[in-house]
Scaffold this active site. Structure first.
Site, PDB file in Angstrom:
ATOM      1  N   ASP A 192     -10.106   4.993   5.924  1.00  0.00           N
ATOM      2  CA  ASP A 192     -10.001   4.088   4.778  1.00  0.00           C
ATOM      3  C   ASP A 192     -11.307   3.312   4.622  1.00  0.00           C
ATOM      4  O   ASP A 192     -11.791   2.680   5.567  1.00  0.00           O
ATOM      5  CB  ASP A 192      -8.837   3.118   4.998  1.00  0.00           C
ATOM      6  CG  ASP A 192      -8.467   2.321   3.765  1.00  0.00           C
ATOM      7  OD1 ASP A 192      -9.283   2.246   2.833  1.00  0.00           O
ATOM      8  OD2 ASP A 192      -7.357   1.769   3.750  1.00  0.00           O
ATOM      9  N   HIS A 225      -7.479   5.429   1.915  1.00  0.00           N
ATOM     10  CA  HIS A 225      -6.743   4.229   1.512  1.00  0.00           C
ATOM     11  C   HIS A 225      -5.376   4.572   0.926  1.00  0.00           C
ATOM     12  O   HIS A 225      -4.422   3.817   1.082  1.00  0.00           O
ATOM     13  CB  HIS A 225      -7.575   3.452   0.489  1.00  0.00           C
ATOM     14  CG  HIS A 225      -7.055   2.080   0.211  1.00  0.00           C
ATOM     15  ND1 HIS A 225      -6.984   1.095   1.170  1.00  0.00           N
ATOM     16  CD2 HIS A 225      -6.571   1.516  -0.934  1.00  0.00           C
ATOM     17  CE1 HIS A 225      -6.495  -0.017   0.641  1.00  0.00           C
ATOM     18  NE2 HIS A 225      -6.226   0.213  -0.626  1.00  0.00           N
ATOM     19  N   SER A 267      -2.295  -3.053   1.080  1.00  0.00           N
ATOM     20  CA  SER A 267      -3.673  -3.447   0.770  1.00  0.00           C
ATOM     21  C   SER A 267      -3.734  -4.963   0.622  1.00  0.00           C
ATOM     22  O   SER A 267      -3.408  -5.681   1.553  1.00  0.00           O
ATOM     23  CB  SER A 267      -4.156  -2.713  -0.480  1.00  0.00           C
ATOM     24  OG  SER A 267      -5.546  -2.801  -0.615  1.00  0.00           O
TER      25      SER A 267
END
Length: 703
Positions: free
Chosen positions: A644, A676, A557
């Site tokens: 996501d 995600h 991320s």
């Protein structure tokens, strides 16, 4: 890599340049067309990338299977959590061998005076067990399953649960009558996670999101009525703020909380009159964050408020509920470098979480004296926090504890005696002994002289870390003041038992060393995050822990942005880089306020849409735009998910395509049904991690 794998040709993405113009700058983006998720060319390209990755990694299938088997063989597949008491029931979850998802259960309390949880036997239900929700039954026929809400009413009669079946983090709420087993007709679509039943079991309080995936509205639904008549409790029009709601542990108030990255605000509604107008605790002030917890002290309703107004590392104060904006009684004063993290309140005492010397700690708060008694633990690196404490007036406090070498452990702490009672430690099968492993912290020196902590864990039989160069897996994140805590991982043992040293670079932008540590790694200081990681890697090489040929980096991320940045800054330092759902096209995303999360992110990264200096700064480090010609990149694996909503699949897809232009050895793996957090189901998750670890070990030359 086998000869056949090496001969497989990567897909070459179509170049269809689109011009981005801002602040007099033009950028020709050849791969922005990939953002059109419904375009058949996009899915075809992602499927081609997956096919290429499958072919390139086919030779690793035996290693992947071995790692999966190792994870599985070390895990007690049929197991139970430690029961937590609420009302007349013990609540717990259990897993069953061969099943992907947990089963949520409860059993009646035989003796109302007994706070000692029963000691269940794996595979055997507790006497009188009632299955509340079986995730395996709910997930039947679904490719993805995530439980975002699970709440039992105070009277124990109703279960509220929310399910996401695609990975886009939009949940469908349903209510089950636990006495009859009947699912009520109340169905609420497209909600955010974390809905709750009111203490009187009449209402559901839930949140919904706007087109940019921002939770912006809190709703009140009365059971048995049409959702079209649901009442708006609170709507936040400012795109910088998320909003949510939950009831205090005392069940006296509903707290509606909203916040950006740097500002927060709370509103109270009496739990027995949810139609009353919300009343603000403190009006929002730009740059001031706070959160409150309700308590009753000497018969008076009070709020303990943790805030950072003129207190960088936060201060704890107490105010009356009747006049929260009035005089503040300082309970814990601000101490620079001692970051206060949170406060939880119970009828008889409070619990304070704080961070000192890079370690998160916990202490008991005496309401009468405002003194804090720290609960001591003796490992050099550890993590601890409250866990499973739904009751307002318990005699014991449930804690979760662990470290890099100590499996997840559940304790009950007795505030009256100061004693800890071990309730359970995560079983690790196959003869795991914590004494066979070691953990330590070393310090790297940053370019500007700052000392950066680096945590290490290794298996002792291979010798001390640093005694001779060894394969090292270096992990980093460094954003949102998020700290990477010392925590145990069964999957990590597959690395450590092969001689790999696992390391965490606690770079600026995280919260490990206090709020200033975060401030020094955001906005126009964001480059510190990237250079800190490079300096940590250089420290490990220069001090004999590893060599560049034996060093692999990983981040996900915002940590994936870190991976992309360090790949451009110091490609020569790493043999490989694993980037999970990586935020690597940061500038393009943050320039578009219509995309999920963009506006609220301006407090973290800056606003390049309106500020030319921020635009120039972000353009200088955004990984996609700074791929370098004429350098040898490390091997790169990017992992993403098609659904996501936080970091869109298009970012790593574009990045990998751009890396191929400079002949980098880059691969993309895109889960076509996931979010995600990746795939759902524990066996699927293990297989996903086995895939990543097999690639990582292959890069390191370790089988």
């Amino acid at each position: 890599m086998t000869d056949n794998a090496a001969s497989v040709q990567p897909p070459r993405a179509l170049r269809e340049p689109r011009i981005r113009r801002h602040h007099g700058d033009e950028f020709a983006d050849p791969y922005e067309w990939m953002r059109a998720k419904d375009d058949e060319r996009v899915t075809a390209h992602l499927e081609a990338e997956n096919a290429y990755t499958d072919a390139r990694t086919a030779h690793l299938e035996p290693l992947r299977q071995r790692i999966f088997d190792e994870i599985k063989d070390r895990t007690l597949e049929t197991d139970l959590s430690v029961p937590a008491r609420r009302g007349d029931w013990w609540y717990y979850s259990r897993t069953v061998e061969g099943k992907q998802y947990g089963i949520h259960c409860r059993a009646p309390i035989a003796d109302p005076e007994d706070w000692t949880p029963p000691e269940p036997t794996a595979g055997e239900p507790l006497p009188g067990e009632q299955v509340l929700l079986d995730g395996n039954e709910e997930a039947d026929g679904l490719e993805f399953f995530s439980l975002g809400t699970f709440d039992v009413s105070a009277d124990g009669r109703l279960l509220l649960y929310g399910i996401d079946a695609t990975g886009d983090e939009r949940y469908t709420l349903r209510v089950r009558d636990l006495e009859t087993g009947v699912t009520l007709p109340d169905v609420i679509e497209d909600t955010f996670s974390g809905a709750e039943l009111s203490p009187d079991s009449r209402y559901i309080v839930y949140s919904t999101v706007d087109d940019a995936w921002r939770p912006d509205t809190v709703w009140l639904h009365e059971l048995g009525t049409p959702t079209a008549s649901d009442r708006t409790l609170f709507h936040e029009p400012d795109e910088k703020y998320w909003v949510g709601a939950g009831f205090t542990r005392s069940e006296r108030f509903l707290v509606i909380g909203l916040g950006s990255s740097i500002t927060s605000e709370e509103w109270l509604v009496p739990a027995d009159d949810l139609h009353a107008e919300p009343r603000v605790v403190w009006p929002r002030t730009e740059g001031v964050e706070y959160d409150s917890a309700h308590a009753v002290v000497d018969g008076e309703d009070v709020l303990y408020i943790l805030h950072n107004q003129d207190a960088l590392d936060f201060e704890l104060v107490r105010v009356p509920v009747a006049d929260p904006g009035g005089e503040r009684q300082v309970v814990i004063p601000h101490v620079p470098g001692h970051r206060l993290l949170g406060v939880s309140t119970f009828r008889d005492w409070g619990v304070v979480g704080y961070r000192r010397e890079g370690i998160a700690r916990i202490g008991m708060l005496d309401y009468a004296t405002s003194s804090v008694r720290e609960i001591p633990f003796h490992e050099p690196l550890y993590s601890v926090g409250t866990a499973g404490n739904p009751e307002w007036a318990p005699p014991l406090l449930r804690l979760g504890y662990g470290s890099f070498v100590t499996p997840s452990t559940v304790y009950d702490y007795d505030p009256a005696t100061g004693s800890l009672t071990l309730r359970k430690q995560q079983p690790v099968l196959g003869g795991y002994d914590p004494a066979d492993y070691a953990q330590a912290r070393v310090w790297a020196t940053a370019q500007d002289g700052a000392s950066i902590p680096v945590s290490l864990v290794w298996k002792r039989s291979f010798g001390d870390a640093g005694a001779t160069p060894r394969p090292v897996h270096l992990y980093g994140y460094g954003s949102y003041e998020h700290s990477i805590e010392p925590s145990f991982s069964v999957a990590r043992l597959s690395e450590l038992d092969r001689g790999v040293v696992f390391a965490v670079a606690h770079v600026r932008g995280g919260g490990e060393m206090g709020r200033q540590w975060y401030e020094d790694g955001k906005l126009l200081a964001k480059r510190n995050t990237f250079t800190d990681f490079v300096d940590c890697a250089s420290h490990l090489v220069d001090h004999g822990y590893t060599t560049p040929e034996q060093l692999v980096a990983e981040g996900g991320s915002a940590g994936g942005l870190l991976m992309g940045a360090v790949a451009n800054l110091a490609p020569e330092l790493f043999a490989g880089i694993l980037a999970d759902v990586p935020f690597v096209d940061a500038l393009t995303t943050i320039l578009d306020p219509s995309l999920p999360l963009t506006v609220i992110e301006w407090d973290e990264w800056g606003d390049p849409l309106h500020d030319p200096d921020v635009y120039a700064y972000m353009k200088s480090y955004s990984p996609y735009e700074n791929v370098r010609e004429g350098v040898r990149y490390p091997r790169i694996l990017a992992v993403t998910s098609f659904n996501d909503t936080r970091v869109l699949y298009v970012e790593p897809a574009k990045w990998v395509a751009r890396l191929r232009e400079v002949d980098a050895d880059a691969m993309l793996k895109c889960e076509m049904v996931a979010g995600h957090g990746g795939v759902s189901g524990r066996y699927n998750t293990w297989r996903e991690r086995a895939f990543e670890l097999a690639w990582l070990l292959d890069v390191l030359g370790v089988a």
